[in-house]
Structure formats: structure tokens, C-alpha cells
Design a protein around this motif. Sequence first.
Motif, PDB file in Angstrom:
ATOM      1  N   MET A  33       0.836  -1.197   0.000  1.00  0.00           N
ATOM      2  CA  MET A  33       0.000   0.000   0.000  1.00  0.00           C
ATOM      3  C   MET A  33       0.874   1.251   0.000  1.00  0.00           C
ATOM      4  SD  MET A  33      -3.067  -1.032   2.632  1.00  0.00           S
ATOM      5  CE  MET A  33      -1.969  -1.637   3.915  1.00  0.00           C
ATOM      6  N   THR A  34       0.292   2.375  -0.396  1.00  0.00           N
ATOM      7  CA  THR A  34       1.057   3.613  -0.436  1.00  0.00           C
ATOM      8  C   THR A  34       1.215   4.186   0.965  1.00  0.00           C
ATOM      9  OG1 THR A  34      -0.892   5.016  -0.756  1.00  0.00           O
ATOM     10  CG2 THR A  34       0.142   4.104  -2.736  1.00  0.00           C
ATOM     11  N   HIS A  35       2.296   4.944   1.157  1.00  0.00           N
ATOM     12  CA  HIS A  35       2.535   5.565   2.460  1.00  0.00           C
ATOM     13  C   HIS A  35       1.425   6.543   2.829  1.00  0.00           C
ATOM     14  CE1 HIS A  35       6.212   3.505   2.190  1.00  0.00           C
ATOM     15  NE2 HIS A  35       6.946   4.431   1.601  1.00  0.00           N
ATOM     16  N   SER A  36       0.796   7.153   1.834  1.00  0.00           N
ATOM     17  CA  SER A  36      -0.299   8.086   2.132  1.00  0.00           C
ATOM     18  C   SER A  36      -1.485   7.361   2.773  1.00  0.00           C
ATOM     19  CB  SER A  36      -0.747   8.804   0.855  1.00  0.00           C
ATOM     20  OG  SER A  36      -1.202   7.874  -0.115  1.00  0.00           O
ATOM     21  N   GLU A  37      -1.607   6.062   2.524  1.00  0.00           N
ATOM     22  CA  GLU A  37      -2.675   5.258   3.126  1.00  0.00           C
ATOM     23  C   GLU A  37      -2.305   4.765   4.525  1.00  0.00           C
ATOM     24  OE1 GLU A  37      -4.862   2.558   0.013  1.00  0.00           O
ATOM     25  OE2 GLU A  37      -2.715   2.519  -0.427  1.00  0.00           O
ATOM     26  N   THR A  38      -1.045   4.448   4.707  1.00  0.00           N
ATOM     27  CA  THR A  38      -0.654   3.713   5.910  1.00  0.00           C
ATOM     28  C   THR A  38      -0.006   4.546   7.008  1.00  0.00           C
ATOM     29  OG1 THR A  38       1.507   3.179   4.927  1.00  0.00           O
ATOM     30  CG2 THR A  38      -0.302   1.624   4.552  1.00  0.00           C
ATOM     31  N   LEU A  39       0.687   5.627   6.656  1.00  0.00           N
ATOM     32  CA  LEU A  39       1.538   6.299   7.644  1.00  0.00           C
ATOM     33  C   LEU A  39       0.768   6.876   8.822  1.00  0.00           C
ATOM     34  CD1 LEU A  39       4.304   7.164   8.587  1.00  0.00           C
ATOM     35  CD2 LEU A  39       4.087   9.224   7.188  1.00  0.00           C
ATOM     36  N   MET A  40      -0.256   7.683   8.576  1.00  0.00           N
ATOM     37  CA  MET A  40      -0.964   8.321   9.689  1.00  0.00           C
ATOM     38  C   MET A  40      -1.656   7.299  10.596  1.00  0.00           C
ATOM     39  SD  MET A  40       0.057  11.314   9.507  1.00  0.00           S
ATOM     40  CE  MET A  40      -0.886  11.917  10.916  1.00  0.00           C
ATOM     41  N   PRO A  41      -2.308   6.242  10.043  1.00  0.00           N
ATOM     42  CA  PRO A  41      -2.844   5.219  10.945  1.00  0.00           C
ATOM     43  C   PRO A  41      -1.766   4.536  11.781  1.00  0.00           C
ATOM     44  CG  PRO A  41      -3.881   5.047   8.801  1.00  0.00           C
ATOM     45  CD  PRO A  41      -2.760   6.034   8.654  1.00  0.00           C
ATOM     46  N   MET A  42      -0.586   4.338  11.199  1.00  0.00           N
ATOM     47  CA  MET A  42       0.513   3.717  11.943  1.00  0.00           C
ATOM     48  C   MET A  42       0.966   4.623  13.088  1.00  0.00           C
ATOM     49  SD  MET A  42       2.619   2.185   8.674  1.00  0.00           S
ATOM     50  CE  MET A  42       4.064   1.639   9.570  1.00  0.00           C
ATOM     51  N   ILE A  43       1.056   5.922  12.821  1.00  0.00           N
ATOM     52  CA  ILE A  43       1.449   6.871  13.872  1.00  0.00           C
ATOM     53  C   ILE A  43       0.394   6.917  14.966  1.00  0.00           C
ATOM     54  CG2 ILE A  43       1.832   9.318  14.373  1.00  0.00           C
ATOM     55  CD1 ILE A  43       3.112   9.561  11.595  1.00  0.00           C
ATOM     56  N   ASP A  44      -0.865   6.950  14.571  1.00  0.00           N
ATOM     57  CA  ASP A  44      -1.960   7.000  15.540  1.00  0.00           C
ATOM     58  C   ASP A  44      -1.946   5.766  16.441  1.00  0.00           C
ATOM     59  OD1 ASP A  44      -4.471   8.221  16.527  1.00  0.00           O
ATOM     60  OD2 ASP A  44      -5.406   6.419  15.691  1.00  0.00           O
ATOM     61  N   THR A  45      -1.747   4.592  15.847  1.00  0.00           N
ATOM     62  CA  THR A  45      -1.688   3.357  16.627  1.00  0.00           C
ATOM     63  C   THR A  45      -0.496   3.367  17.569  1.00  0.00           C
ATOM     64  OG1 THR A  45      -2.743   2.100  14.856  1.00  0.00           O
ATOM     65  CG2 THR A  45      -1.515   0.845  16.495  1.00  0.00           C
ATOM     66  N   CYS A  46       0.633   3.845  17.094  1.00  0.00           N
ATOM     67  CA  CYS A  46       1.837   3.931  17.926  1.00  0.00           C
ATOM     68  C   CYS A  46       1.578   4.754  19.176  1.00  0.00           C
ATOM     69  CB  CYS A  46       2.984   4.533  17.114  1.00  0.00           C
ATOM     70  SG  CYS A  46       4.463   4.938  18.074  1.00  0.00           S
ATOM     71  N   LEU A  47       1.023   5.942  19.010  1.00  0.00           N
ATOM     72  CA  LEU A  47       0.782   6.823  20.152  1.00  0.00           C
ATOM     73  C   LEU A  47      -0.223   6.205  21.118  1.00  0.00           C
ATOM     74  CD1 LEU A  47       0.683  10.264  18.304  1.00  0.00           C
ATOM     75  CD2 LEU A  47       2.474   9.443  19.841  1.00  0.00           C
ATOM     76  N   LYS A  48      -1.282   5.618  20.586  1.00  0.00           N
ATOM     77  CA  LYS A  48      -2.300   5.013  21.453  1.00  0.00           C
ATOM     78  C   LYS A  48      -1.739   3.834  22.231  1.00  0.00           C
ATOM     79  CE  LYS A  48      -6.384   6.391  18.787  1.00  0.00           C
ATOM     80  NZ  LYS A  48      -7.489   5.941  17.895  1.00  0.00           N
ATOM     81  N   MET A  49      -0.963   2.988  21.560  1.00  0.00           N
ATOM     82  CA  MET A  49      -0.396   1.812  22.230  1.00  0.00           C
ATOM     83  C   MET A  49       0.598   2.206  23.322  1.00  0.00           C
ATOM     84  SD  MET A  49      -1.757  -0.967  20.986  1.00  0.00           S
ATOM     85  CE  MET A  49      -0.604  -2.283  21.386  1.00  0.00           C
ATOM     86  N   CYS A  50       1.266   3.347  23.144  1.00  0.00           N
ATOM     87  CA  CYS A  50       2.246   3.809  24.127  1.00  0.00           C
ATOM     88  C   CYS A  50       1.630   4.722  25.180  1.00  0.00           C
ATOM     89  CB  CYS A  50       3.396   4.532  23.428  1.00  0.00           C
ATOM     90  SG  CYS A  50       4.383   3.471  22.353  1.00  0.00           S
ATOM     91  N   GLY A  51       0.332   5.029  25.017  1.00  0.00           N
ATOM     92  CA  GLY A  51      -0.339   5.902  25.979  1.00  0.00           C
ATOM     93  C   GLY A  51       0.138   7.336  25.931  1.00  0.00           C
TER      94      GLY A  51
END
Length: 236
Positions: A33-51
Motif C-alpha cells: 500500500m502507499t505511504h499516504s494510506e498507511t503512515l498516519m494510521p501507523m502513527i496513531d496506533t503507535c501513540l495510542k499503544m504507548c499511551g
Amino acid sequence: MNILAVDTAGKTAGVALLQDDRLLYEVYLDGGMTHSETLMPMIDTCLKMCGLTCADIDLYAVNAGPGSFTGLRIGLAAVKGLAFPRETLCAPVSTLEALAAAHTGEGTVLCALDARRAQVYSAAFDLATHTRLLDDDARAVTDLADFVENCKKPLFFVGDGAGLCYNKYSNVPGVLQTPPALRGGRAAAVALVAKQMAAAGQAVLPEALLPDYHRLSQAERERAERLAAEAAANKQ
């Protein structure tokens, strides 16, 4: 210090969260998939998982180049957008230096990214000390011959251009194979280089975060060639 790092310079995407010397989170995606599809969801998940939230980030790290022009722009734009509200410092990391930072041992690591047109964006580092041995630049694969044949051995290739280099130099004594699964970029390595840059005072405000392509884009090259052809025609 909380460092949020992203890697979008090649076909893969990565996000990592480094807290001081502790790697809290890292994800690596090679899903087509393109980075425009995946990057922001990946960042959002990272922050949520780390609290954490963006307010907790002390430094953003991103590959500034070389690499895919589109991939670099997506990563830089995302980091700028996250950093601007609080003017959080950012580290524009060399993609090739980050590739080297993920490896250690004895010998030399030559980092290579496929630049098309039989070229690779390349640089080389001593594995033990991470001392730079070859500056970042776009080079023909054949132009690496002198360095490969005379460098400190063993020699490993990493990056998405490693296959091109192995095809050319696998028979050179001292050249060893890096498993394909371990050749790609890691966001954690981007974070490690960024931490060093911040300590050296090399972090910048988001408005100063710029790409370093190391080569003209295809559109720019074609325009230059067209203008040169037109100038030559006008002289006749």
C-alpha cells in the motif's frame, strides 16, 4: 526524551517510539500500500499503544533523503503537520545513515537505495564505529567497484538497492550476503540517529525541515534536457 520516528524513504513504511534508550514501539510494513494510506494510521496506533499524545513528543525524526521522492515528501509533510502546532524540534535524518545504524559488527556496511537508471543512492560506514567512509550520493553501480574491491572486509550491502550490488559484486572476496528480510530501513534506527543529531544541536524547527533528494526529479531532468535541446536548435 520521547522520539517519534517515521521511515517512508522506500517501498516499506515504519514508525517507532524511542523513550530515552528504550524502544517502546516499532512497526515495519511492506504490504504494497502507499505511504499516504498507511503512515498516519501507523502513527496513531503507535501513540495510542504507548499511551502518549503529540504533546508528549520531544523530537520528531524522519528520513530527509535520499530515497523515493514521493515517499520522502509524505514522511516530511506528516512530521511537519504533527510538529508545527507546538514547534516541536525535528531531525532530518540521512536515509543511508539510518540504514547503517541498524547494523553492527566488524567490517563495512554499504547502504544502497535503487535510484533507477542503473544507479543507487549509496554511502558506506564502518560497522564497528559507524564512521562514514563514503558520502551520500547517487552513483552508478559500476562506479562502486574501486571502493568495494579495496574496502575493509567483510562487506555487507543493505537497502532496497542491495540486490543490484550483490548481482554485480557477489564474487568479490569478502563480500557477504545480508538476508533480504534484514536489508530494509528501520524506524528505530532513524530514531537512534535523530537522538545523536539532537545531542549535537542538529535538530531544526518544522519550518526548516526540507528534503535532500541528491538528484533532480525526472520532471526536472526532462525539462533540463528539453531546454538544452531547444538552445542547441536555436544556435543552428
